[in-house]
Scaffold this motif. Structure first.
Motif, PDB file in Angstrom:
ATOM      1  N   GLN A 101      -8.722 -32.344  18.633  1.00 15.30           N
ATOM      2  CA  GLN A 101      -8.056 -31.393  17.732  1.00 15.30           C
ATOM      3  C   GLN A 101      -6.781 -30.894  18.396  1.00 15.30           C
ATOM      4  O   GLN A 101      -5.697 -31.367  18.088  1.00 15.30           O
ATOM      5  N   CYS A 102      -6.908 -29.937  19.354  1.00 18.78           N
ATOM      6  CA  CYS A 102      -5.675 -29.424  19.960  1.00 18.78           C
ATOM      7  C   CYS A 102      -5.083 -30.410  20.954  1.00 18.78           C
ATOM      8  O   CYS A 102      -3.914 -30.331  21.297  1.00 18.78           O
ATOM      9  N   ARG A 138     -13.111 -27.328  23.855  1.00 14.39           N
ATOM     10  CA  ARG A 138     -13.454 -26.112  23.133  1.00 14.39           C
ATOM     11  C   ARG A 138     -13.309 -26.291  21.626  1.00 14.39           C
ATOM     12  O   ARG A 138     -13.765 -25.462  20.852  1.00 14.39           O
ATOM     13  N   CYS A 139     -12.616 -27.372  21.198  1.00 18.86           N
ATOM     14  CA  CYS A 139     -12.280 -27.487  19.777  1.00 18.86           C
ATOM     15  C   CYS A 139     -13.272 -28.290  18.944  1.00 18.86           C
ATOM     16  O   CYS A 139     -13.591 -27.916  17.836  1.00 18.86           O
ATOM     17  N   THR A 140     -13.666 -29.443  19.436  1.00 21.01           N
ATOM     18  CA  THR A 140     -14.247 -30.448  18.542  1.00 21.01           C
ATOM     19  C   THR A 140     -15.757 -30.384  18.409  1.00 21.01           C
ATOM     20  O   THR A 140     -16.318 -31.031  17.535  1.00 21.01           O
ATOM     21  N   GLY A 141     -16.435 -29.653  19.293  1.00 20.46           N
ATOM     22  CA  GLY A 141     -17.889 -29.752  19.289  1.00 20.46           C
ATOM     23  C   GLY A 141     -18.342 -31.146  19.699  1.00 20.46           C
ATOM     24  O   GLY A 141     -19.486 -31.517  19.472  1.00 20.46           O
TER      25      GLY A 141
ATOM     26  N   ARG B  18      -5.191 -38.714  12.099  1.00 17.53           N
ATOM     27  CA  ARG B  18      -4.205 -37.634  12.159  1.00 17.53           C
ATOM     28  C   ARG B  18      -2.885 -38.094  12.780  1.00 17.53           C
ATOM     29  O   ARG B  18      -2.859 -38.824  13.778  1.00 17.53           O
ATOM     30  N   VAL B 247      -0.123 -26.523  20.727  1.00 14.56           N
ATOM     31  CA  VAL B 247      -0.866 -25.392  21.282  1.00 14.56           C
ATOM     32  C   VAL B 247      -2.299 -25.846  21.542  1.00 14.56           C
ATOM     33  O   VAL B 247      -2.941 -26.416  20.660  1.00 14.56           O
ATOM     34  N   GLN B 491      -3.140 -25.234  15.996  1.00 16.95           N
ATOM     35  CA  GLN B 491      -3.568 -25.202  17.398  1.00 16.95           C
ATOM     36  C   GLN B 491      -4.742 -26.152  17.527  1.00 16.95           C
ATOM     37  O   GLN B 491      -5.699 -25.903  18.232  1.00 16.95           O
ATOM     38  N   GLY B 492      -4.662 -27.238  16.767  1.00 17.19           N
ATOM     39  CA  GLY B 492      -5.750 -28.201  16.703  1.00 17.19           C
ATOM     40  C   GLY B 492      -6.188 -28.442  15.269  1.00 17.19           C
ATOM     41  O   GLY B 492      -7.006 -29.312  14.997  1.00 17.19           O
ATOM     42  N   ALA B 666     -17.786 -28.320  13.021  1.00 22.13           N
ATOM     43  CA  ALA B 666     -18.428 -28.695  14.285  1.00 22.13           C
ATOM     44  C   ALA B 666     -17.910 -27.840  15.441  1.00 22.13           C
ATOM     45  O   ALA B 666     -18.677 -27.376  16.283  1.00 22.13           O
ATOM     46  N   ALA B 670     -20.207 -25.424  17.776  1.00 25.88           N
ATOM     47  CA  ALA B 670     -20.315 -25.560  19.237  1.00 25.88           C
ATOM     48  C   ALA B 670     -20.061 -24.202  19.890  1.00 25.88           C
ATOM     49  O   ALA B 670     -20.747 -23.813  20.845  1.00 25.88           O
TER      50      ALA B 670
END
Ligand code: FES
Ligand code: FES
Lengths: 157, 914
Positions: A101-102, A138-141, B18, B247, B491-492, B666, B670
């Motif tokens: 993600q990030c 920390r983003c994607t799980g 993406r 970011v 930021q993702g 997801a 988490a």
């Protein structure tokens, strides 16, 4: 402060520098050498974002000094894709599986997977998942990262 | 004509790879630490090692002598700049927030001095040589300390930072609770959480030209940050441009600039040099604002059949010393029972100042409402002997019950937690699980099933001035390619991809032809970026409206040029088609050539160029609903929790990109797993943080997070443009109760589990073994037990000074009513932060009349005078219908008072004559 001349190969190119003894390899790669794809997430060896390949092994560059890399061949995430832009299989699989993600943890994860899937002894999924348990995202799980690892090990459904 | 099947059909809803990933996977992203400028210097901070004390002396001499040090600055060096450290709502703080500490320190990590040096190594060397002498005081660390301890901030009358809900006991509600057939009550505490984006905070500030300031910032939205800087600095002559390319996550932390970023921007102006500060992880875990740390007592009265009769919540949240907006978290109360049939609800909510790092946002800031409610419902089910799922079904508001209005005034049109629950149960065989669970227990294995439902407000567009609308500016460039500047920010989140999907589909162009820009405040109009799960709904809606307007212009233009009717023109795969008698195609490039280069050929009155801007305001609130289930196994020997299965059922409306939606769910889940099982920012009794690295602050790794299953069978399009719903925060809200309920179910043979997060193996083993495993408490030095200190302990001189009677209690002189008439400036402390406005008061006999003036708006009232006491009522309709009851004491040229705001409790009012 002591300074030391070092010479190393980064992504196939020779690099000469004079560095302070205390300069950490991750800071050297980012700042002096300009490989900002090396990310620093914790500076204490836990998150894995700074992982690069040093002489074939995945290494946390925040835990190594630049002087220790004298004479080494280093690959950073910038050095994986082909010259024509074709992504390395690990990069392509991570993209296909939405493994990021990030993107901050991503270079480290890519380098660990590249180090373990690159050689003649292809790692199995258990080895890859164990290695990835030392990377924090920390983003994607971890959903896409796990799918990518299984696919790279040839275990994907 | 049979239109050929083409690619541009169906970009919305497609699981596309993406756009961002190509650069992020090859190390070509540009995060703030990747920015370098000629002459740029690096910053390191010297921070307080104690939680509370007075600064006696500061010695910077040794630091200044280090070669390579350019400057060492403290608060007085920056004093020439007046800065209002605004909240996220752009409200002034009630307790002023210094940029660097002045005279006193209020938490461990409080920045006192900044070293500017040629590199970070030297800057840190020098920062370590700064010598400060303190007069140390006992800190206020916990919520319990805050309630009984000394004042965190002088010149306040209590440690209450923010309050909603009345202090007076509601006798009727208490009677309902006391006399109901069943009263179920829980006390739950939630630990403090570090948002932990993998990229910590960072800034590069570069003064340029005359009065230009470029700020590269790791943030949630460059426009919001630029607006914040401009307003906080009050520097209209300086044009501030914020650039934020890639970011590395934020999760609420980077929603607004804060002390360190502001200090760097000011120092760059002072020194006229570009400066960089990159937060390291130690700083991030000790000095970046944090979140959660809350407690709640929730009481609910049930009828015998499980019908909800009444409920009351008593809530507290640690605001730390300098919150980014003092907060008692009204949203917890708004949403606690918003999806349930509950006739009577009351609450009391307080935010408390302490000597810890301040409160910031974190994904789903109000999430405790779902945790408390869902955990309580499971406990109630066990007590009432009703199945937990059945109990929920009896009280959840269904689609058939809507539209309706909740007791808190929230209008519901299309929530669907009940329908999501039905869909969930099509995929989770509860009966089969119960058989498996019973079998496992016989073998000493403890399996548990947890279920939770929730609703989430997303993309709000009312009541919060910074979160109303988003903007999209779409251009067909002279090259025929499409550029869009959108006020979203990733930021993702992948908004460069999802916004391009929306634009490509609505315009009828190839996805590859669309480039979305969202990284620079100077490129486009205001928008908040990533906030409140709003980007798909508000940003996506703006893209749709702008694209549709642009299509209209293209059709008119092409019809005119090709001698056709606008209805005969359509765009597909970036090509303009004319159907009808003479079928033909024209490229967008050719049309753009004429639009930009030969505008004389355009229809009469049509402007040159091919571009459109649209600012979209979505409906007031777009609701997302969900039901989740998870199955765990708790190891009876170790107390470790293994999550075996996690099933989600979400109504997130029309999905732009299912892979991105799943990624948001997801990622939130988490983080929820981290919250429930391992993450914890903790302090010792002296206020020293005890989790300062990722070896102490544990984050979930790949082995802690299971595969998630996604179901969207209960989805329905929202009323917003495109039918989208927000999904940014939901996983973090519904995840904790789902997991806690599963653990409670697994361990139900042993009794109730403790409701103090995180549920570490240690705590669960205590339940399993039925005994305390606490290590004997280490003996504390005497001064270090403020939590246990009786509140009437003798106060130090410093504390005694701040306990002066507040002005509200000072005996007031009798005033002539003539002293009332005229213009006044008021400040009302609302749950959203202080609100300033002016007003006029006029008296006639014992009648007072007046008007308040808000930015070009006016509200009038009349009331009564009794001596120097004035009372009046004011009806407002925004953000909801409510009657405000003013009760004011005039004291010469000042006034103080309170305003009763119905169910929201009482707010303080102050004022002075203009
Ligand atoms: S930065 Fe090296 S492991 Fe985290
Ligand atoms: S993608 Fe953001 S930390 Fe992994």
């Amino acid at each position: 402060m002591s300074t030391h001349p070092i010479q190393l190969t980064i992504n196939g190119r020779r690099h000469d520098a004079t560095v302070e003894g205390r300069l950490v390899l991750s800071d050297f790669l980012r700042g002096d050498a300009g490989y900002t794809g090396v990310h620093v997430g914790c500076e204490h060896g836990v998150c894995g974002a700074c992982t690069v390949i040093v002489d074939g092994l995945a290494v946390r560059s925040c835990l190594m000094l630049a002087v220790q890399a004298d004479g080494a061949a280093i690959t950073t995430v910038e050095g994986l894709a082909a010259d024509d832009g074709t992504l390395h299989p690990v990069q392509q699989t991570m993209r296909d599986e939405h493994g990021l993600q990030c993107g901050f943890c991503t270079p480290g994860i890519v380098m660990t997977l590249a180090a373990l899937t690159g050689g003649p002894n292809k790692a199995n999924s258990e080895t890859l998942l164990n290695a990835l348990s030392g990377h924090i995202c920390r983003c994607t799980g971890y959903q896409g990262i796990r799918r990518a690892a299984l696919k790279l090990a040839g275990d994907a459904a | 004509m049979n239109a050929p099947h083409t690619q541009t059909e169906g970009y919305i809803g497609r699981r596309m790879a993406r756009t961002e990933d190509t650069r992020l996977l090859t190390g070509k992203g540009v995060y703030v630490d990747d920015v370098g400028l000629p002459g740029m210097l690096q910053v390191a901070f010297h921070r307080s090692p104690i939680a509370r004390g007075r600064i006696k002396t500061i010695d910077l001499s040794a630091a200044r002598e280090i070669p390579g040090v350019y400057a060492v600055l403290i608060a007085s060096d920056l004093a020439r700049y007046k800065v209002d450290m605004l909240s996220f709502f752009l409200a002034l703080p009630t307790v002023p927030v210094p940029v660097l500490a002045v005279d006193r320190v209020t938490y461990v990590g409080d920045p006192i001095a900044m070293v500017v040096a040629q590199d970070r190594y030297i800057a840190e060397d020098a920062a370590g040589l700064i010598v400060i002498e303190y007069e140390e005081q006992d800190p206020v660390v916990t919520l319990a300390d805050a309630k009984h301890g000394s004042l965190v901030h002088p010149r306040t009358d209590s440690n209450v930072a923010a309050a909603t809900g009345s202090d007076e006991v509601d006798e009727d509600l208490e009677a309902l609770l006391a006399h109901a057939p069943h009263l179920v009550s829980i006390d739950l505490t939630h630990q403090r959480i570090a948002q932990s984006p993998m990229e910590p905070r960072g800034v590069v500030a570069a003064p340029q030209g005359s009065g230009e300031l470029t700020v590269y910032l790791s943030c949630q939205g460059p426009q919001l940050a630029a607006r914040w800087f401009a307003q906080a600095f009050g520097m209209p002559a300086t044009s501030i441009r914020v650039i934020s390319k890639d970011v590395g996550g934020s999760f609420g932390l980077k929603g607004q600039p804060w002390r360190e970023e502001v200090a760097v921007v000011l120092a760059a102006q002072l020194l006229k040099r570009p400066l960089k500060w990159i937060e390291d992880r130690l700083e991030n875990l000790t000095s970046a604002n944090q979140a959660r740390e809350q407690e709640i007592r929730l009481r609910v009265a049930f009828d015998n059949d499980g019908t909800l009769l009444a409920s009351h919540a008593d809530y507290g949240i640690n605001n730390g010393a300098y919150p980014q907006g003092a907060d008692s978290n009204i949203a917890v109360m708004m949403f606690l029972w918003a999806a349930h049939k509950l006739p009577v609800f009351g609450f009391h909510a307080r935010g408390w100042y302490t000597n810890t790092v301040g409160l910031a946002a974190y994904r789903g800031p109000w999430a405790l409402e779902s945790l408390a409610r869902e955990v309580l419902l499971d406990r109630a089910a066990r007590k009432l002997g009703i199945d937990a799922i059945e109990l929920r079904r009896r009280s959840l508001i269904t689609r058939a019950d809507q539209p309706c209005t909740t007791p808190m005034g929230l209008q519901l049109e299309d929530i669907s937690p009940a329908e999501c629950l039905d869909e969930l149960l099509r995929h989770v065989d509860v009966a089969a699980f119960r058989v498996e669970q019973a079998e496992a227990r016989k073998q000493g294995r403890y399996l548990g099933l947890g279920v939770a439902t929730y609703i989430e407000p997303t993309a709000g567009s009312t009541g919060i001035a910074v979160l109303i609308s988003e903007s999209a500016h779409i251009r067909i460039e002279p090259t025929g390619k499409v550029s869009a500047v959108v006020s979203t920010h990733s930021q993702g989140h992948g908004t460069q991809t999802t916004m391009a999907q929306v634009i490509a589909e609505r315009l009828g162009v190839l996805f590859e032809d669309v480039t979305v820009h969202e990284d620079d405040s100077s490129r486009g109009g205001y928008g908040s970026g990533a906030y409140g799960s709003r980007q798909a709904v508000a940003g996506g809606g703006a893209c749709i409206r702008a694209a549709d307007l642009l299509v209209d212009k293209i059709k008119l233009m092409a019809a005119h040029l090709l001698n056709a009717k606008p209805e005969e023109i359509f765009l597909r795969d970036s090509v303009i088609h004319v159907f009808g008698e003479k079928e033909q195609t024209v490229s967008l490039r050719d049309l753009a050539d004429i639009a930009y280069g030969e505008p004389d050929r355009l229809p009469e009155g049509m402007d040159a160029g091919l571009e459109v801007q649209y600012r979209y305001r979505p409906p007031p609130i777009t609701m997302t609903s969900a039901a989740h289930a998870c199955i765990v196994e708790v190891d009876g020997d170790t107390g470790f929790v293994k999550i075996r299965r996690w099933v989600t059922s979400e109504d997130c409306g029309v999905m732009i990109n299912p892979a991105v939606v799943e990624g948001q769910i997801a990622g939130g889940l988490a983080q929820a797993i981290g919250c429930v099982l391992m993450e914890e920012i903790s302090y010792d009794p002296r206020g020293n943080p005890t989790a300062v690295t990722y070896k102490d602050y544990l984050l979930p790794s790949i082995s802690d997070v299971p595969d998630f299953e996604y179901h969207h069978g209960a989805s329905a399009p929202s009323k917003a443009e495109g039918g989208f719903r927000g999904v940014g925060e939901g996983g973090c809200i519904i995840g904790p109760p789902t997991l806690v309920n599963a653990i409670a179910d697994a361990l139900s043979p042993f009794g109730d589990i403790p409701l103090q997060l995180p549920l570490t193996p240690h705590k669960l083993l205590e339940v399993i073994e039925g005994r305390s495993m606490a290590r004997p408490a280490p003996t504390q030095p005497k001064a270090s037990t403020p939590a246990d200190a009786p509140s009437e302990k003798p106060m130090s001189v410093a504390e005694a000074v701040v306990h002066e009677p507040s002005s509200a209690l000072t005996p007031v002189p009798v005033v002539e009513t003539a002293g009332i008439d005229g213009l006044w400036k008021f400040i009302l402390s609302t749950p959203m932060g202080p609100q300033a406005f002016t007003g006029k008061l006029a008296t006639s006999g014992n009648v007072v009349s007046g008007s308040f003036y808000f930015n070009m708006d006016e509200a009038s009232f009349t009331g009564t005078i009794n001596g120097n006491n004035l009372k009046w009522d004011l009806k407002v309709t925004k953000p909801m219908s409510i009657t405000l009851k003013y009760d004011v004491q005039i004291q010469g040229d000042k006034l103080v008072g309170k305003v009763k705001m119905g169910i929201f409790g009482t707010a303080k009012l102050s004022g002075e004559r203009v």
